[in-house]
Write a protein that holds these residues in place. Structure first.
Motif, PDB file in Angstrom:
ATOM      1  N   ARG A 192       1.165  -1.719  -0.101  1.00  0.00           N
ATOM      2  CA  ARG A 192      -0.143  -0.305  -0.140  1.00  0.00           C
ATOM      3  C   ARG A 192       1.340   1.543  -0.706  1.00  0.00           C
ATOM      4  NH1 ARG A 192      -1.869   3.759  -1.060  1.00  0.00           N
ATOM      5  NH2 ARG A 192      -4.001   4.515  -0.746  1.00  0.00           N
ATOM      6  N   ASP A 193       2.213   1.509   0.479  1.00  0.00           N
ATOM      7  CA  ASP A 193       3.227   2.653   1.033  1.00  0.00           C
ATOM      8  C   ASP A 193       3.753   2.742  -0.654  1.00  0.00           C
ATOM      9  OD1 ASP A 193       2.076   2.627   3.328  1.00  0.00           O
ATOM     10  OD2 ASP A 193       3.735   1.616   4.609  1.00  0.00           O
ATOM     11  N   ASN A 194       3.989   1.952  -1.661  1.00  0.00           N
ATOM     12  CA  ASN A 194       3.947   1.628  -2.979  1.00  0.00           C
ATOM     13  C   ASN A 194       3.777   3.328  -3.642  1.00  0.00           C
ATOM     14  OD1 ASN A 194       4.743   1.119  -6.658  1.00  0.00           O
ATOM     15  ND2 ASN A 194       6.061   1.014  -5.021  1.00  0.00           N
ATOM     16  N   PRO A 195       4.354   3.958  -4.043  1.00  0.00           N
ATOM     17  CA  PRO A 195       3.345   4.967  -5.074  1.00  0.00           C
ATOM     18  C   PRO A 195       2.504   4.543  -5.949  1.00  0.00           C
ATOM     19  CG  PRO A 195       5.663   5.648  -5.392  1.00  0.00           C
ATOM     20  CD  PRO A 195       5.470   4.529  -4.209  1.00  0.00           C
ATOM     21  N   HIS A 196       2.874   3.413  -7.233  1.00  0.00           N
ATOM     22  CA  HIS A 196       2.275   3.313  -7.745  1.00  0.00           C
ATOM     23  C   HIS A 196       0.897   1.770  -7.317  1.00  0.00           C
ATOM     24  CE1 HIS A 196       4.870   4.825 -10.811  1.00  0.00           C
ATOM     25  NE2 HIS A 196       6.023   3.946  -9.879  1.00  0.00           N
ATOM     26  N   TYR A 197       0.372   1.871  -6.770  1.00  0.00           N
ATOM     27  CA  TYR A 197      -0.247   1.019  -5.462  1.00  0.00           C
ATOM     28  C   TYR A 197      -1.927   1.347  -6.527  1.00  0.00           C
ATOM     29  CZ  TYR A 197      -4.954  -0.519  -2.288  1.00  0.00           C
ATOM     30  OH  TYR A 197      -5.701  -1.252  -2.592  1.00  0.00           O
TER      31      TYR A 197
END
Length: 488
Positions: A222-227
């Motif tokens: 969830r913390d990835n900018p591409h979530y």
């Protein structure tokens, strides 16, 4: 007696090929040098034509060979399975193996952390059933079908690592594996030589959802900018999305982290319930991916509580964070060098994670020539970084973990950019390649030091690891207070 993996009749039915005589195979191999007795040898064409090694494979004990023609020098009675194309034949065996098993299948992809996550899953599920997973990073167009073709019918859980460096490579592999759950560890700037930007990488990773079984789970960081981009693609293919990370509303949310010398303790909330998970290797990245593992375990109907206990026995694979103690002198009386082996691969994200681990590592004072423990990084080139490669290497010099690292030695033409950007006090040697760095090991490292080695596979940083191990007597490093490596 070993249960047959493939009979000639089953292999003929799967591939549409013709067997020259009956055979029973207990394994599948594509490397004549590693053939075990009873293997079906598949004569793939790569740098060399596998047909050139069929005779050697049969002499080594192969039960039969999967070929597209009768190889030169093969005995008249050689056990062969003749097909139009050996790779297509291997894929057909893979599809048949997948169809005949009732195993729950977990697919794993991501820019970093695929292999360690696969190995965590092997450990987490191992006490709950028969687990099948590749022994190595077999995650490409031949590695995935090979892993599936080797899967016994009685498998309970299968873990299939799926990689790529071009768009379109994951799609056929996930459709072959048909996972019940798919993990995307993260999206990061990797293989930028083949993509315009991270957005394209995210879409390529999202291909894994196209093979999900109906009602399958997509497990996303969830913390990835591409979530959001990944989640939309997952839902488009009917997946239920499960989230892990530190963000609110994650089904597996990390709330605390404690890094030890050889382990990580994670405080988490799993579906709102408090949990404490020990991972048998230090590193925040391992802790985060352990949460993905617990969600995947639950998604395929296994027990996440038992899986959490098993993760305490897991250790990082060689080249991906494995820890070694290299004793110097007779029975270690002269102290030891502590090695963190990250030599298998590298990109900006994974190098940063490895620097974080090194920054928290503790060596030994009062031994060696210097008498003071140092944290030393030995870094090789990050490959396939595209036109921004030099800037990405230079950018590593500003990583916050370097505040706690004493010196950085660099090798390779791209690492010159990082070397030049380092503060002079931290700037070690800069050499042309890993062989030259390995040659200088003896004067760069002292007993008591902690040394982390990292670089892309093509940088051949394993030579540096071998040089360090040759300094003394290497042994896997255990957690403090746990000399036998047993879980508490």
């Amino acid at each position: 007696m070993t249960t047959p993996l493939w009979t000639s009749e089953a292999a003929e039915a799967a591939t549409g090929g013709r067997a020259t005589r009956a055979f029973v195979a207990t394994g599948v191999s594509i490397d004549s040098r590693a053939v075990a007795k009873g293997d079906l040898f598949v004569a793939l064409k790569d740098v060399r034509d596998g047909h050139d090694f069929v005779v050697a494979a049969l002499e080594a004990g192969a039960a039969a060979a999967l070929v597209s023609r009768i190889p030169e020098g093969a005995p008249a009675d050689a056990p062969l399975l003749i097909v139009d194309d050996p790779l297509k034949g291997l894929e057909a065996l893979a599809a048949a193996a997948r169809a005949r098993t009732g195993a729950k299948v977990i697919g794993v992809t991501g820019s970093v952390g695929k292999t360690s996550t696969k190995e965590m899953l092997r450990a987490a599920l191992g006490a709950q059933g028969r687990v099948h997973a590749a022994e190595k990073s077999y995650n490409n167009h031949w590695g995935v079908p090979l892993t599936l073709a080797r899967m016994p019918a009685e498998t309970d859980y299968a873990v299939i690592e799926i990689g790529m460096n071009h768009a379109g490579e994951i799609r056929p592999l996930t459709r072959l594996a048909r996972p019940h759950a798919a993990i995307v560890t993260t999206v990061a700037p990797v293989h930028l030589a083949h993509f315009r930007d991270e957005r394209e990488i995210a879409f390529a990773k999202a291909e894994i959802f196209e093979g999900l079984e109906p009602g399958g789970a997509a497990i996303l960081y969830r913390d990835n900018p591409h979530y959001e981009r990944l989640a939309r693609r997952a839902r488009r293919f009917g997946a239920r999305v499960l989230r892990f990370g530190e963000a609110p509303r994650c089904q597996a949310r990390m709330t605390g982290l404690a890094l030890g010398a050889a382990e990580t303790t994670v405080s988490a909330r799993l579906h709102g319930r408090e949990a404490l998970v020990k991972v048998g290797a230090p590193g925040r990245h391992f802790a985060v991916n352990a949460l993905a593992v617990l969600l995947a375990v639950e998604a395929v109907g296994a027990d996440p509580a038992r899986a959490a206990v098993a993760l305490g026995t897991w250790t990082a694979p060689d080249g991906r964070g494995s820890r070694w103690r290299i004793e110097m002198g007779e029975v270690g009386l002269d102290g030891a060098v502590h090695l963190i082996d990250e030599s298998y691969n590298a990109n900006p994200t994974s190098v940063g994670a490895a620097l974080d681990v090194l920054a928290c590592a503790e060596g030994e004072d009062g031994v060696g020539r210097i008498g003071r423990s140092r944290r030393i990084a030995m870094l090789g080139d990050m490959l396939e970084m595209g036109p921004e490669a030099e800037a990405l290497h230079a950018g590593l010099a500003t990583h916050p973990a370097l505040d706690r690292i004493d010196v950085v030695h660099c090798c390779g033409p791209l690492m010159k950019a990082m070397h030049a950007a380092l503060p002079p006090a931290k700037r070690g040697v800069q050499v042309a390649d890993s062989a030259k760095l390995a040659d200088q090991i003896g004067r760069l490292v002292d007993a008591g030091d902690v040394v982390m080695v990292k670089g892309s596979l093509g940088a051949r940083m394993a030579r540096v690891v071998d040089g360090l191990k040759a300094m003394g007597r290497p042994a896997p490093e255990r957690a403090a207070g746990d000399p036998d490596g047993d879980a508490d």
